[in-house]
Design a protein around this motif. Sequence first.
Motif, PDB file in Angstrom:
ATOM      1  N   VAL A 255       0.875  -1.182   0.000  1.00 27.18           N
ATOM      2  CA  VAL A 255       0.000   0.000   0.000  1.00 27.18           C
ATOM      3  C   VAL A 255       0.904   1.220   0.000  1.00 27.18           C
ATOM      4  N   ARG A 256       0.673   2.135  -0.943  1.00 26.61           N
ATOM      5  CA  ARG A 256       1.567   3.292  -1.103  1.00 26.61           C
ATOM      6  C   ARG A 256       0.783   4.591  -1.125  1.00 26.61           C
ATOM      7  N   GLN A 257       1.419   5.642  -0.604  1.00 28.55           N
ATOM      8  CA  GLN A 257       0.849   6.994  -0.712  1.00 28.55           C
ATOM      9  C   GLN A 257       1.604   7.724  -1.813  1.00 28.55           C
ATOM     10  N   LEU A 258       0.882   8.264  -2.778  1.00 29.86           N
ATOM     11  CA  LEU A 258       1.516   9.076  -3.818  1.00 29.86           C
ATOM     12  C   LEU A 258       0.984  10.501  -3.716  1.00 29.86           C
ATOM     13  N   PRO A 259       1.867  11.468  -3.948  1.00 35.01           N
ATOM     14  CA  PRO A 259       1.400  12.865  -3.973  1.00 35.01           C
ATOM     15  C   PRO A 259       0.657  13.157  -5.287  1.00 35.01           C
ATOM     16  N   ALA A 260       0.010  14.316  -5.355  1.00 34.93           N
ATOM     17  CA  ALA A 260      -0.577  14.757  -6.626  1.00 34.93           C
ATOM     18  C   ALA A 260       0.536  14.960  -7.644  1.00 34.93           C
ATOM     19  N   GLY A 261       0.247  14.730  -8.920  1.00 36.23           N
ATOM     20  CA  GLY A 261       1.220  14.986  -9.982  1.00 36.23           C
ATOM     21  C   GLY A 261       2.166  13.835 -10.243  1.00 36.23           C
ATOM     22  N   GLN A 262       1.903  12.678  -9.693  1.00 33.27           N
ATOM     23  CA  GLN A 262       2.782  11.516  -9.876  1.00 33.27           C
ATOM     24  C   GLN A 262       2.204  10.603 -10.965  1.00 33.27           C
ATOM     25  N   THR A 263       3.044  10.137 -11.884  1.00 32.92           N
ATOM     26  CA  THR A 263       2.527   9.224 -12.916  1.00 32.92           C
ATOM     27  C   THR A 263       2.565   7.782 -12.392  1.00 32.92           C
ATOM     28  N   VAL A 264       1.682   6.979 -12.956  1.00 32.76           N
ATOM     29  CA  VAL A 264       1.564   5.576 -12.544  1.00 32.76           C
ATOM     30  C   VAL A 264       1.660   4.677 -13.775  1.00 32.76           C
ATOM     31  N   GLY A 265       2.609   3.738 -13.743  1.00 33.95           N
ATOM     32  CA  GLY A 265       2.671   2.687 -14.754  1.00 33.95           C
ATOM     33  C   GLY A 265       3.419   3.072 -16.024  1.00 33.95           C
ATOM     34  N   TYR A 266       3.657   2.039 -16.874  1.00 37.56           N
ATOM     35  CA  TYR A 266       4.337   2.222 -18.163  1.00 37.56           C
ATOM     36  C   TYR A 266       3.658   3.306 -18.980  1.00 37.56           C
ATOM     37  N   GLY A 303     -14.451  -5.091   0.275  1.00 39.55           N
ATOM     38  CA  GLY A 303     -15.852  -5.062  -0.139  1.00 39.55           C
ATOM     39  C   GLY A 303     -16.220  -3.844  -0.969  1.00 39.55           C
ATOM     40  N   GLN A 304     -15.224  -3.014  -1.325  1.00 41.11           N
ATOM     41  CA  GLN A 304     -15.511  -1.826  -2.131  1.00 41.11           C
ATOM     42  C   GLN A 304     -14.748  -1.876  -3.445  1.00 41.11           C
ATOM     43  N   ARG A 305     -15.224  -1.079  -4.405  1.00 42.30           N
ATOM     44  CA  ARG A 305     -14.595  -1.063  -5.721  1.00 42.30           C
ATOM     45  C   ARG A 305     -13.380  -0.150  -5.761  1.00 42.30           C
ATOM     46  N   ALA A 306     -12.317  -0.634  -6.366  1.00 39.94           N
ATOM     47  CA  ALA A 306     -11.103   0.167  -6.544  1.00 39.94           C
ATOM     48  C   ALA A 306     -10.755   0.160  -8.025  1.00 39.94           C
ATOM     49  N   GLN A 307     -10.477   1.352  -8.554  1.00 43.93           N
ATOM     50  CA  GLN A 307     -10.232   1.538  -9.988  1.00 43.93           C
ATOM     51  C   GLN A 307      -8.785   1.199 -10.344  1.00 43.93           C
ATOM     52  N   VAL A 308      -8.594   0.484 -11.450  1.00 49.03           N
ATOM     53  CA  VAL A 308      -7.242   0.259 -11.975  1.00 49.03           C
ATOM     54  C   VAL A 308      -6.700   1.585 -12.512  1.00 49.03           C
ATOM     55  N   LEU A 309      -5.478   1.928 -12.110  1.00 52.78           N
ATOM     56  CA  LEU A 309      -4.854   3.178 -12.543  1.00 52.78           C
ATOM     57  C   LEU A 309      -3.722   2.879 -13.521  1.00 52.78           C
ATOM     58  N   GLY A 310      -3.725   3.573 -14.659  1.00 57.07           N
ATOM     59  CA  GLY A 310      -2.621   3.439 -15.612  1.00 57.07           C
ATOM     60  C   GLY A 310      -2.587   2.059 -16.249  1.00 57.07           C
ATOM     61  N   ARG A 311      -1.448   1.777 -16.893  1.00 51.76           N
ATOM     62  CA  ARG A 311      -1.281   0.519 -17.626  1.00 51.76           C
ATOM     63  C   ARG A 311      -1.180  -0.687 -16.693  1.00 51.76           C
ATOM     64  N   ILE A 312      -1.775  -1.759 -17.135  1.00 53.56           N
ATOM     65  CA  ILE A 312      -1.522  -3.051 -16.501  1.00 53.56           C
ATOM     66  C   ILE A 312      -0.217  -3.589 -17.080  1.00 53.56           C
ATOM     67  N   SER A 313       0.692  -4.039 -16.208  1.00 57.11           N
ATOM     68  CA  SER A 313       1.963  -4.590 -16.693  1.00 57.11           C
ATOM     69  C   SER A 313       1.858  -6.099 -16.814  1.00 57.11           C
ATOM     70  N   MET A 314       2.984  -6.719 -17.117  1.00 53.94           N
ATOM     71  CA  MET A 314       2.989  -8.173 -17.265  1.00 53.94           C
ATOM     72  C   MET A 314       2.575  -8.856 -15.965  1.00 53.94           C
ATOM     73  N   ASN A 315       3.094  -8.361 -14.834  1.00 55.40           N
ATOM     74  CA  ASN A 315       2.856  -9.031 -13.556  1.00 55.40           C
ATOM     75  C   ASN A 315       2.310  -8.145 -12.456  1.00 55.40           C
ATOM     76  N   LEU A 316       2.061  -6.886 -12.743  1.00 57.29           N
ATOM     77  CA  LEU A 316       1.617  -5.956 -11.700  1.00 57.29           C
ATOM     78  C   LEU A 316       0.474  -5.068 -12.181  1.00 57.29           C
ATOM     79  N   THR A 317      -0.372  -4.719 -11.225  1.00 60.29           N
ATOM     80  CA  THR A 317      -1.468  -3.780 -11.477  1.00 60.29           C
ATOM     81  C   THR A 317      -1.596  -2.875 -10.259  1.00 60.29           C
ATOM     82  N   ALA A 318      -1.827  -1.567 -10.510  1.00 63.51           N
ATOM     83  CA  ALA A 318      -2.039  -0.628  -9.398  1.00 63.51           C
ATOM     84  C   ALA A 318      -3.507  -0.207  -9.375  1.00 63.51           C
ATOM     85  N   VAL A 319      -4.089  -0.167  -8.177  1.00 61.51           N
ATOM     86  CA  VAL A 319      -5.484   0.282  -8.057  1.00 61.51           C
ATOM     87  C   VAL A 319      -5.581   1.384  -7.010  1.00 61.51           C
TER      88      VAL A 319
END
Length: 375
Positions: A255-266, A303-319
Amino acid sequence: MEALKRVRVSRAALAHNFELCRRQAGTAGIIALVKADAYGHGMLECAQCFARLGASGLAVAEAIEGVELRKAGLALPIYVLAGLAPQSIEAIVTHRLTPVVSDTQMLLLLAREAERSGRPLAVHLKVDVGMGRQGALPGEFPVLVQQALGTAWIKVDGLMAHLPKGDERSAIHSNQVLADFTRVSKEALQLIPQPCSLHLANSGGLFYVTGAGFDLVRPGIALYGYYPDGRSGREAATEPRLRPAMQFSAIVLQVRQLPAGQTVGYDCTFTTTRPTTLAVLPVGYADGYLRKLSGRAQVLIGGQRAQVLGRISMNLTAVDISHIHGVQAGDEAVLLGRQGGDVIDADELASWMETINYEVLCLIGRLNSREYIDE
Ligand SMILES: *Cc1c(COP(=O)(O)O)cnc(C)c1O
């Protein structure tokens, strides 16, 4: 060691769906479709389950699958629906598989092998009533039937066809196909002295086309808990409620905290617009969680919905879990299935992937390790 992600298949759901199909089938026997590794649910496990529940037969695409079922000790009829080539003939005869035959050339090869090995072979003959892939056209069908009847070592055990629009609830087109099959098979039956079974219905035929039952039915997708038109009985509440048998889940790696303005994924396709809490999941396109789901799909966490952010990689996904509190590494995320009061089913994943539930189940089921549960 515990897997970081897994597909769980519920035997109870398979049994529930089998029972609904059986009720719908009335007096017709059920050929359980276990091709494509049982639509990703595991061919051997599912075949054993359906055999125990009283299936009249099993169906696979190719002979090699049938051989595997025989080697596992399954004794009921096994139909080879699609892949009939000169290379499959020896295995078919040796393992008493029942091929679906559409041409006289193949009949002769089968008969020759049956005679050589001294084992008579039962076959089902296929008429093409609009699918346009395999089968003999209605005008050619009587010739095929007569040829089969005149071939020593071959026994005509069944006549069948396949519905090209089995996923349509309005059965107008299928009713025409039903009428054609009824006419062609009735004529053919007059030529056949011995008992011979007729079958036409896939899941769509079974649930949407009245009178398509005949002697046997061939449900596939319904056994695994889905309707072929992708609506899973939600909008058509009058239909029996099938139960999806497959769930796909993964544990949260970080679990990570990112600031505003940070890009996610390829390719940096997504930039946070506010401080964002991310959960990183050990799943990617190599696991059948297709790249097409990038930025589109949702998963269930807490039990809640979390949106996929940015590209899905070969082995990782960020939500994005900014709105979900208390998530920790090691928690479970559900990518397909139910968690809490919510559910993401294969129809919803299919809409994000621009495909059909069949493809979602085949991909995710076949690319991940499976376990079986009884509830
Ligand atoms: C796959 C298949 C079925 C089952 O179709 P579903 O839509 O999954 O029920 C039935 N008959 C034939 C010939 C098939 O190839």
